[in-house]
Design a protein around this motif. Sequence first.
Motif, PDB file in Angstrom:
ATOM      1  N   ALA A   1      -1.081   7.534   7.758  1.00  0.00           N
ATOM      2  CA  ALA A   1       0.202   8.219   7.929  1.00  0.00           C
ATOM      3  C   ALA A   1       0.043   9.707   8.259  1.00  0.00           C
ATOM      4  O   ALA A   1       0.994  10.332   8.751  1.00  0.00           O
ATOM      5  N   LYS A   2      -1.104  10.246   7.997  1.00  0.00           N
ATOM      6  CA  LYS A   2      -1.299  11.682   8.197  1.00  0.00           C
ATOM      7  C   LYS A   2      -1.065  12.091   9.641  1.00  0.00           C
ATOM      8  O   LYS A   2      -1.562  11.444  10.561  1.00  0.00           O
ATOM      9  N   GLY A   3      -0.288  13.149   9.806  1.00  0.00           N
ATOM     10  CA  GLY A   3      -0.020  13.660  11.135  1.00  0.00           C
ATOM     11  C   GLY A   3       1.111  12.970  11.860  1.00  0.00           C
ATOM     12  O   GLY A   3       1.556  13.443  12.916  1.00  0.00           O
ATOM     13  N   ARG A   4       1.571  11.848  11.314  1.00  0.00           N
ATOM     14  CA  ARG A   4       2.651  11.112  11.985  1.00  0.00           C
ATOM     15  C   ARG A   4       3.889  10.958  11.101  1.00  0.00           C
ATOM     16  O   ARG A   4       5.010  10.895  11.615  1.00  0.00           O
ATOM     17  N   PHE A   5       3.684  10.862   9.794  1.00  0.00           N
ATOM     18  CA  PHE A   5       4.793  10.642   8.865  1.00  0.00           C
ATOM     19  C   PHE A   5       5.015  11.888   8.012  1.00  0.00           C
ATOM     20  O   PHE A   5       4.067  12.613   7.686  1.00  0.00           O
ATOM     21  N   THR A   6       6.264  12.102   7.628  1.00  0.00           N
ATOM     22  CA  THR A   6       6.605  13.203   6.735  1.00  0.00           C
ATOM     23  C   THR A   6       7.548  12.701   5.654  1.00  0.00           C
ATOM     24  O   THR A   6       8.617  12.164   5.962  1.00  0.00           O
ATOM     25  N   ILE A   7       7.135  12.879   4.415  1.00  0.00           N
ATOM     26  CA  ILE A   7       7.988  12.507   3.298  1.00  0.00           C
ATOM     27  C   ILE A   7       8.721  13.751   2.810  1.00  0.00           C
ATOM     28  O   ILE A   7       8.179  14.856   2.829  1.00  0.00           O
ATOM     29  N   SER A   8       9.956  13.562   2.399  1.00  0.00           N
ATOM     30  CA  SER A   8      10.712  14.678   1.842  1.00  0.00           C
ATOM     31  C   SER A   8      11.677  14.144   0.792  1.00  0.00           C
ATOM     32  O   SER A   8      11.932  12.930   0.720  1.00  0.00           O
ATOM     33  N   ARG A   9      12.188  15.045  -0.001  1.00  0.00           N
ATOM     34  CA  ARG A   9      13.118  14.658  -1.049  1.00  0.00           C
ATOM     35  C   ARG A   9      14.261  15.656  -1.119  1.00  0.00           C
ATOM     36  O   ARG A   9      14.063  16.838  -0.856  1.00  0.00           O
ATOM     37  N   ASP A  10      15.406  15.174  -1.476  1.00  0.00           N
ATOM     38  CA  ASP A  10      16.564  16.026  -1.714  1.00  0.00           C
ATOM     39  C   ASP A  10      17.054  15.687  -3.117  1.00  0.00           C
ATOM     40  O   ASP A  10      17.802  14.727  -3.312  1.00  0.00           O
ATOM     41  N   ASP A  11      16.592  16.455  -4.078  1.00  0.00           N
ATOM     42  CA  ASP A  11      16.913  16.144  -5.464  1.00  0.00           C
ATOM     43  C   ASP A  11      18.408  16.293  -5.753  1.00  0.00           C
ATOM     44  O   ASP A  11      18.944  15.599  -6.614  1.00  0.00           O
ATOM     45  N   ALA A  12      19.058  17.183  -5.042  1.00  0.00           N
ATOM     46  CA  ALA A  12      20.496  17.365  -5.259  1.00  0.00           C
ATOM     47  C   ALA A  12      21.275  16.108  -4.872  1.00  0.00           C
ATOM     48  O   ALA A  12      22.302  15.792  -5.479  1.00  0.00           O
ATOM     49  N   LYS A  13      20.772  15.419  -3.861  1.00  0.00           N
ATOM     50  CA  LYS A  13      21.431  14.192  -3.400  1.00  0.00           C
ATOM     51  C   LYS A  13      20.783  12.936  -3.956  1.00  0.00           C
ATOM     52  O   LYS A  13      21.241  11.832  -3.677  1.00  0.00           O
TER      53      LYS A  13
ATOM     54  N   GLU B   1       0.835  -1.195   0.000  1.00  0.00           N
ATOM     55  CA  GLU B   1       0.000   0.000   0.000  1.00  0.00           C
ATOM     56  C   GLU B   1       0.873   1.249   0.000  1.00  0.00           C
ATOM     57  O   GLU B   1       2.002   1.248   0.489  1.00  0.00           O
ATOM     58  N   SER B   2       0.306   2.299  -0.543  1.00  0.00           N
ATOM     59  CA  SER B   2       0.996   3.579  -0.557  1.00  0.00           C
ATOM     60  C   SER B   2       0.987   4.183   0.836  1.00  0.00           C
ATOM     61  O   SER B   2      -0.033   4.164   1.528  1.00  0.00           O
ATOM     62  N   VAL B   3       2.092   4.741   1.244  1.00  0.00           N
ATOM     63  CA  VAL B   3       2.199   5.446   2.521  1.00  0.00           C
ATOM     64  C   VAL B   3       2.248   6.953   2.293  1.00  0.00           C
ATOM     65  O   VAL B   3       1.506   7.715   2.903  1.00  0.00           O
TER      66      VAL B   3
ATOM     67  N   ILE C   1       5.515  12.152  -3.009  1.00  0.00           N
ATOM     68  CA  ILE C   1       5.854  13.552  -3.179  1.00  0.00           C
ATOM     69  C   ILE C   1       6.167  13.784  -4.645  1.00  0.00           C
ATOM     70  O   ILE C   1       7.005  13.110  -5.237  1.00  0.00           O
ATOM     71  N   ALA C   2       5.472  14.744  -5.222  1.00  0.00           N
ATOM     72  CA  ALA C   2       5.597  15.007  -6.648  1.00  0.00           C
ATOM     73  C   ALA C   2       6.806  15.895  -6.933  1.00  0.00           C
ATOM     74  O   ALA C   2       7.451  16.422  -6.025  1.00  0.00           O
ATOM     75  N   ARG C   3       7.061  16.098  -8.209  1.00  0.00           N
ATOM     76  CA  ARG C   3       8.200  16.919  -8.633  1.00  0.00           C
ATOM     77  C   ARG C   3       8.146  18.308  -8.019  1.00  0.00           C
ATOM     78  O   ARG C   3       9.154  18.842  -7.580  1.00  0.00           O
ATOM     79  N   GLY C   4       6.985  18.877  -7.960  1.00  0.00           N
ATOM     80  CA  GLY C   4       6.853  20.230  -7.438  1.00  0.00           C
ATOM     81  C   GLY C   4       6.802  20.309  -5.928  1.00  0.00           C
ATOM     82  O   GLY C   4       6.779  21.406  -5.362  1.00  0.00           O
ATOM     83  N   GLY C   5       6.800  19.147  -5.283  1.00  0.00           N
ATOM     84  CA  GLY C   5       6.813  19.130  -3.831  1.00  0.00           C
ATOM     85  C   GLY C   5       5.472  18.849  -3.182  1.00  0.00           C
ATOM     86  O   GLY C   5       5.398  18.721  -1.957  1.00  0.00           O
ATOM     87  N   SER C   6       4.423  18.744  -3.979  1.00  0.00           N
ATOM     88  CA  SER C   6       3.133  18.445  -3.356  1.00  0.00           C
ATOM     89  C   SER C   6       3.164  17.015  -2.822  1.00  0.00           C
ATOM     90  O   SER C   6       3.767  16.127  -3.429  1.00  0.00           O
ATOM     91  N   VAL C   7       2.525  16.830  -1.708  1.00  0.00           N
ATOM     92  CA  VAL C   7       2.576  15.537  -1.030  1.00  0.00           C
ATOM     93  C   VAL C   7       1.182  14.965  -0.830  1.00  0.00           C
ATOM     94  O   VAL C   7       0.190  15.690  -0.808  1.00  0.00           O
ATOM     95  N   ASP C   8       1.156  13.672  -0.690  1.00  0.00           N
ATOM     96  CA  ASP C   8      -0.088  12.978  -0.410  1.00  0.00           C
ATOM     97  C   ASP C   8       0.219  11.833   0.539  1.00  0.00           C
ATOM     98  O   ASP C   8       1.202  11.106   0.326  1.00  0.00           O
ATOM     99  N   TYR C   9      -0.600  11.692   1.551  1.00  0.00           N
ATOM    100  CA  TYR C   9      -0.374  10.666   2.561  1.00  0.00           C
ATOM    101  C   TYR C   9      -1.579   9.730   2.668  1.00  0.00           C
ATOM    102  O   TYR C   9      -2.728  10.157   2.512  1.00  0.00           O
TER     103      TYR C   9
ATOM    104  N   HIS D   1       6.866   9.139  13.107  1.00  0.00           N
ATOM    105  CA  HIS D   1       6.753   9.386  14.542  1.00  0.00           C
ATOM    106  C   HIS D   1       5.515   8.672  15.076  1.00  0.00           C
ATOM    107  O   HIS D   1       4.628   8.267  14.316  1.00  0.00           O
ATOM    108  N   SER D   2       5.449   8.565  16.397  1.00  0.00           N
ATOM    109  CA  SER D   2       4.294   7.943  17.048  1.00  0.00           C
ATOM    110  C   SER D   2       3.969   6.604  16.412  1.00  0.00           C
ATOM    111  O   SER D   2       2.805   6.315  16.093  1.00  0.00           O
ATOM    112  N   LEU D   3       4.985   5.801  16.229  1.00  0.00           N
ATOM    113  CA  LEU D   3       4.807   4.530  15.540  1.00  0.00           C
ATOM    114  C   LEU D   3       3.917   3.586  16.325  1.00  0.00           C
ATOM    115  O   LEU D   3       3.921   3.579  17.570  1.00  0.00           O
ATOM    116  N   LYS D   4       3.148   2.800  15.587  1.00  0.00           N
ATOM    117  CA  LYS D   4       2.201   1.858  16.161  1.00  0.00           C
ATOM    118  C   LYS D   4       2.545   0.452  15.680  1.00  0.00           C
ATOM    119  O   LYS D   4       3.170   0.287  14.626  1.00  0.00           O
ATOM    120  N   PRO D   5       2.122  -0.558  16.417  1.00  0.00           N
ATOM    121  CA  PRO D   5       2.378  -1.932  15.956  1.00  0.00           C
ATOM    122  C   PRO D   5       1.862  -2.189  14.544  1.00  0.00           C
ATOM    123  O   PRO D   5       2.476  -2.944  13.790  1.00  0.00           O
TER     124      PRO D   5
END
Length: 112
Positions: A63-75, A46-48, A51-59, A83-87
């Motif tokens: 995952a909402k409120g607990r996970f954060t996706i990010s990208r570093d295109d240079a790297k 399943e999708s968690v 993050i699109a090319r322009g930076g828009s995100v979808d969770y 955070h707040s991980l659950k079993p």
Amino acid sequence: QVQLVESGGGLVQPGGSLTLSCVVSRTIISMFTVGWYRQAPGKQRESVAIIARGGSVDYADSAKGRFTISRDDAKNMVYLQMHSLKPEDTAVYYCNVNDVWWGQGTQVTVTS
């Protein structure tokens, strides 16, 4: 051939945090949507978060409120802060680029 290598998984107690990393080689991720998926035992992948090319995100709702996706295109890297991980977050987490290329996955286990 495009290669994705995930890292950062592990064993964590409920309420804990982990940050997953994905390094991509042999392509330039700045051109693509990238994302994190997961597959728990006996369940479909399943999708968690994506993050699109322009930076828009979808969770995923889970995952909402607990996970954060990010990208570093240079790297050429993608991250997932959890955070707040659950079993129920226990799964193999996979990095994806352009809905085409996949990593081998990294195991996340949340247990007391």
